[in-house]
Motif scaffolding. Sequence first.
Motif, PDB file in Angstrom:
ATOM      1  N   LEU A  21      10.498  -3.221 -12.289  1.00 18.40           N
ATOM      2  CA  LEU A  21      10.228  -4.661 -12.197  1.00 18.40           C
ATOM      3  C   LEU A  21       9.983  -5.281 -13.571  1.00 18.40           C
ATOM      4  O   LEU A  21      10.285  -6.445 -13.796  1.00 18.40           O
ATOM      5  CB  LEU A  21       9.012  -4.921 -11.300  1.00 18.40           C
ATOM      6  N   ILE A  22       9.414  -4.489 -14.492  1.00 18.66           N
ATOM      7  CA  ILE A  22       9.117  -5.059 -15.808  1.00 18.66           C
ATOM      8  C   ILE A  22      10.247  -4.826 -16.816  1.00 18.66           C
ATOM      9  O   ILE A  22      10.250  -5.429 -17.884  1.00 18.66           O
ATOM     10  CB  ILE A  22       7.772  -4.539 -16.384  1.00 18.66           C
ATOM     11  N   LYS A  80      13.714  -7.185  -4.812  1.00 19.03           N
ATOM     12  CA  LYS A  80      12.369  -6.610  -4.781  1.00 19.03           C
ATOM     13  C   LYS A  80      11.411  -7.393  -5.673  1.00 19.03           C
ATOM     14  O   LYS A  80      11.806  -7.886  -6.731  1.00 19.03           O
ATOM     15  CB  LYS A  80      12.409  -5.160  -5.257  1.00 19.03           C
ATOM     16  N   LEU A  81      10.169  -7.471  -5.250  1.00 16.17           N
ATOM     17  CA  LEU A  81       9.112  -8.055  -6.071  1.00 16.17           C
ATOM     18  C   LEU A  81       7.890  -7.146  -5.958  1.00 16.17           C
ATOM     19  O   LEU A  81       7.906  -6.182  -5.182  1.00 16.17           O
ATOM     20  CB  LEU A  81       8.791  -9.488  -5.626  1.00 16.17           C
ATOM     21  N   GLY A  82       6.867  -7.432  -6.715  1.00 15.45           N
ATOM     22  CA  GLY A  82       5.683  -6.579  -6.637  1.00 15.45           C
ATOM     23  C   GLY A  82       4.420  -7.326  -7.026  1.00 15.45           C
ATOM     24  O   GLY A  82       4.461  -8.299  -7.786  1.00 15.45           O
ATOM     25  N   VAL A  83       3.302  -6.881  -6.456  1.00 14.17           N
ATOM     26  CA  VAL A  83       1.995  -7.446  -6.808  1.00 14.17           C
ATOM     27  C   VAL A  83       1.107  -6.296  -7.268  1.00 14.17           C
ATOM     28  O   VAL A  83       1.028  -5.262  -6.607  1.00 14.17           O
ATOM     29  CB  VAL A  83       1.334  -8.167  -5.613  1.00 14.17           C
ATOM     30  N   LYS A  84       0.470  -6.492  -8.407  1.00 16.68           N
ATOM     31  CA  LYS A  84      -0.410  -5.464  -8.947  1.00 16.68           C
ATOM     32  C   LYS A  84      -1.824  -6.031  -9.098  1.00 16.68           C
ATOM     33  O   LYS A  84      -1.994  -7.165  -9.576  1.00 16.68           O
ATOM     34  CB  LYS A  84       0.115  -5.033 -10.315  1.00 16.68           C
ATOM     35  N   LYS A  97     -14.548  -7.665 -11.625  1.00 14.89           N
ATOM     36  CA  LYS A  97     -13.609  -8.533 -12.334  1.00 14.89           C
ATOM     37  C   LYS A  97     -12.265  -7.838 -12.520  1.00 14.89           C
ATOM     38  O   LYS A  97     -12.176  -6.602 -12.417  1.00 14.89           O
ATOM     39  CB  LYS A  97     -14.185  -8.946 -13.686  1.00 14.89           C
ATOM     40  N   GLY A  98     -11.258  -8.612 -12.806  1.00 12.20           N
ATOM     41  CA  GLY A  98      -9.934  -8.043 -13.002  1.00 12.20           C
ATOM     42  C   GLY A  98      -8.870  -9.110 -12.953  1.00 12.20           C
ATOM     43  O   GLY A  98      -9.146 -10.287 -13.245  1.00 12.20           O
ATOM     44  N   SER A  99      -7.655  -8.704 -12.606  1.00  9.18           N
ATOM     45  CA  SER A  99      -6.581  -9.683 -12.502  1.00  9.18           C
ATOM     46  C   SER A  99      -5.493  -9.209 -11.542  1.00  9.18           C
ATOM     47  O   SER A  99      -5.348  -8.010 -11.291  1.00  9.18           O
ATOM     48  CB  SER A  99      -5.980  -9.986 -13.878  1.00  9.18           C
ATOM     49  N   PHE A 100      -4.778 -10.173 -11.009  1.00 13.42           N
ATOM     50  CA  PHE A 100      -3.604  -9.914 -10.194  1.00 13.42           C
ATOM     51  C   PHE A 100      -2.377 -10.254 -11.032  1.00 13.42           C
ATOM     52  O   PHE A 100      -2.391 -11.227 -11.803  1.00 13.42           O
ATOM     53  CB  PHE A 100      -3.576 -10.820  -8.959  1.00 13.42           C
ATOM     54  N   LEU A 101      -1.320  -9.474 -10.854  1.00 14.44           N
ATOM     55  CA  LEU A 101      -0.039  -9.760 -11.511  1.00 14.44           C
ATOM     56  C   LEU A 101       1.055  -9.821 -10.461  1.00 14.44           C
ATOM     57  O   LEU A 101       1.078  -8.992  -9.536  1.00 14.44           O
ATOM     58  CB  LEU A 101       0.308  -8.651 -12.500  1.00 14.44           C
ATOM     59  N   LEU A 102       1.930 -10.791 -10.596  1.00 11.41           N
ATOM     60  CA  LEU A 102       3.084 -10.902  -9.692  1.00 11.41           C
ATOM     61  C   LEU A 102       4.351 -10.736 -10.517  1.00 11.41           C
ATOM     62  O   LEU A 102       4.502 -11.388 -11.553  1.00 11.41           O
ATOM     63  CB  LEU A 102       3.080 -12.281  -9.008  1.00 11.41           C
ATOM     64  N   PHE A 103       5.237  -9.847 -10.085  1.00 11.22           N
ATOM     65  CA  PHE A 103       6.546  -9.667 -10.728  1.00 11.22           C
ATOM     66  C   PHE A 103       7.589 -10.098  -9.716  1.00 11.22           C
ATOM     67  O   PHE A 103       7.641  -9.556  -8.603  1.00 11.22           O
ATOM     68  CB  PHE A 103       6.777  -8.198 -11.092  1.00 11.22           C
TER      69      PHE A 103
END
Lengths: 141, 159
Positions: free
Chosen positions: B36-37, B146-150, B54-60
């Motif tokens: 994906l990257i 395809k996509l992805g969430v991290k 705490k943290g973060s979400f990433l969408l590809f």
Amino acid sequence: MSYNILVVDDSLPMRSIIIKTIKASGFKTSNFFEAGNGAEALEVLKNQWLDLVITDYNMPGMNGMELIREMKKDSIFNSIPVLVVSTEGSRQKMKEFQEKGVADYIRKPFVPEEIKLKITQILGEVEDEECFEESDDDLDF
Amino acid sequence: MKNALKKAMMTSISEVIATMFFMPLEFLEEESFEYLISSSENIACRIGFNGRFKGSFLLFIPENIIVSLTENFVGEAKVKITEDHLIGTIKEILNMISGSTFSNYDDQAVFNLDIPEIVDIKNISEASKKPDYEEIFIPIETVGGKLGVKLEFDQTILC
């Protein structure tokens, strides 16, 4: 009766979907106004008579809660009903909105029927139900 | 904890992609998101958060899928869709997935979401995992690709 509605959200597509949903619901709306955050919304409020403000919570600049606080301080704006449409789903945030006197709350993601239902509860029944079925603006999803 | 968060993420992804965009989806089993990257056709968006942890979400997400989703979302033909619409849709999808994940995970806890931002996908690497951070990657297949969430979060300050 026709209504003037202000939609406040930093997301252009979200503003579009909310406006399309309301149009498709058959409300005879005179005008829709749009703002990208609370500060822009206050500018619109100063210049237009509004029947309903629909606002997101999480926005850059002035967020939805700050907008509601400013509206409640003003003797004219505090009578305008506010519908919050937001991803915020914690009970504490909901309670906070309730305490600030918001008319109602919709959590994103939502289905169009929820918007219609909540606005009907706030503004009253849709006058012409046929409009919902025959509208050219009917949602395409 | 990690399983509960993963389940909440999957529920929220289904709610957002299927409920608001009417797009069918299937969760995949892949563990790597390198594919994906590594594609220049894909766009990445990040949203930070803090609260109980705490943290973060990433969408590809590939550009062709975001165009389809935007068309479904705003009900406009491709010719009327602007760059602002596309960027707005990506940010809104991630915003909704993040908020909904926390509501599904624990609606008693307060999490504050930052404003979503588009990030340069070239600066993202599978090897750049922060120490003490836990990761959950959800790969998804939908119409068009395809996509992805991290989700990456700091597990050292969990309450």
